[in-house]
Design a protein around this motif. Sequence first.
Motif, PDB file in Angstrom:
ATOM      1  N   GLU A  52      -1.404  -6.564  -1.354  1.00 14.41           N
ATOM      2  CA  GLU A  52      -1.139  -6.073  -2.702  1.00 14.41           C
ATOM      3  C   GLU A  52      -1.881  -4.763  -2.927  1.00 14.41           C
ATOM      4  N   ALA A  53      -1.386  -3.994  -3.892  1.00 15.01           N
ATOM      5  CA  ALA A  53      -2.011  -2.737  -4.280  1.00 15.01           C
ATOM      6  C   ALA A  53      -1.888  -2.601  -5.791  1.00 15.01           C
ATOM      7  N   ASP A  74     -10.448  -0.935  -3.829  1.00 16.11           N
ATOM      8  CA  ASP A  74     -10.466  -1.939  -2.767  1.00 16.11           C
ATOM      9  C   ASP A  74      -9.182  -1.989  -1.945  1.00 16.11           C
ATOM     10  N   ASP A  75      -8.131  -1.285  -2.373  1.00 16.96           N
ATOM     11  CA  ASP A  75      -6.839  -1.370  -1.691  1.00 16.96           C
ATOM     12  C   ASP A  75      -6.825  -0.526  -0.419  1.00 16.96           C
ATOM     13  N   ARG A  76      -6.303  -1.132   0.653  1.00 20.11           N
ATOM     14  CA  ARG A  76      -6.257  -0.489   1.970  1.00 20.11           C
ATOM     15  C   ARG A  76      -4.874  -0.709   2.600  1.00 20.11           C
ATOM     16  N   LEU A  81      -5.026   4.389  -6.773  1.00 20.86           N
ATOM     17  CA  LEU A  81      -4.988   2.975  -6.399  1.00 20.86           C
ATOM     18  C   LEU A  81      -6.377   2.407  -6.602  1.00 20.86           C
ATOM     19  N   HIS A  82      -6.461   1.096  -6.791  1.00 21.70           N
ATOM     20  CA  HIS A  82      -7.757   0.436  -6.912  1.00 21.70           C
ATOM     21  C   HIS A  82      -8.598   0.737  -5.684  1.00 21.70           C
ATOM     22  N   ASP A 110      -2.936  -4.262   3.276  1.00 21.12           N
ATOM     23  CA  ASP A 110      -3.262  -5.280   2.273  1.00 21.12           C
ATOM     24  C   ASP A 110      -1.967  -5.845   1.682  1.00 21.12           C
ATOM     25  N   GLY A 136       2.569   1.458  -3.455  1.00 28.67           N
ATOM     26  CA  GLY A 136       1.523   1.766  -4.432  1.00 28.67           C
ATOM     27  C   GLY A 136       1.043   3.200  -4.310  1.00 28.67           C
ATOM     28  N   SER A 137       0.917   3.691  -3.082  1.00 28.12           N
ATOM     29  CA  SER A 137       0.492   5.078  -2.856  1.00 28.12           C
ATOM     30  C   SER A 137       1.519   6.069  -3.405  1.00 28.12           C
ATOM     31  N   HIS A 156       0.829  -1.204   0.000  1.00 32.61           N
ATOM     32  CA  HIS A 156       0.000   0.000   0.000  1.00 32.61           C
ATOM     33  C   HIS A 156       0.868   1.260   0.000  1.00 32.61           C
ATOM     34  N   LEU A 162       1.136  -3.657 -10.368  1.00 38.80           N
ATOM     35  CA  LEU A 162       0.648  -4.385  -9.206  1.00 38.80           C
ATOM     36  C   LEU A 162       1.809  -4.518  -8.226  1.00 38.80           C
TER      37      LEU A 162
END
Length: 115
Positions: free
Chosen positions: A40-41, A33-35, A30-31, A38, A19-20, A16, A49
């Motif tokens: 994956e992001a 659903d990503d938190r 980011l998608h 997690d 990815g951020s 995360h 990914l």
Amino acid sequence: MTSRIRHVTVDCADAHALGSFWSAALGLPLHEDDRPGDPEALIEGAGLLFVTVPDVHFDLQPQDRGRDEEVERLLGLGATLDDDRRRADGTGWAVLADPEGNEFCVERSAAERGR
């Protein structure tokens, strides 16, 4: 067409957070659903990914055939099956290696995903 690169999967310790960073750098979200926390992001618009994996690799998505057919085609070209994560319900993926040992994954086709 046979397959396309759906994602470039990037190894990281904190999916995360990394990815951020790239989300902000690229100006792409980011998608939804990503938190934080997690495993994956995903930055879908960039095909990136972030996940804990041994190295950077490609995730292929078959375009004109199903996942299992594409796995068989790639095995016939000289790939080897490293890890079979396909499930009986049709979900999952296969981890293959090219002739020099570089890993890549084969995911379900868009049709198999219902998209």
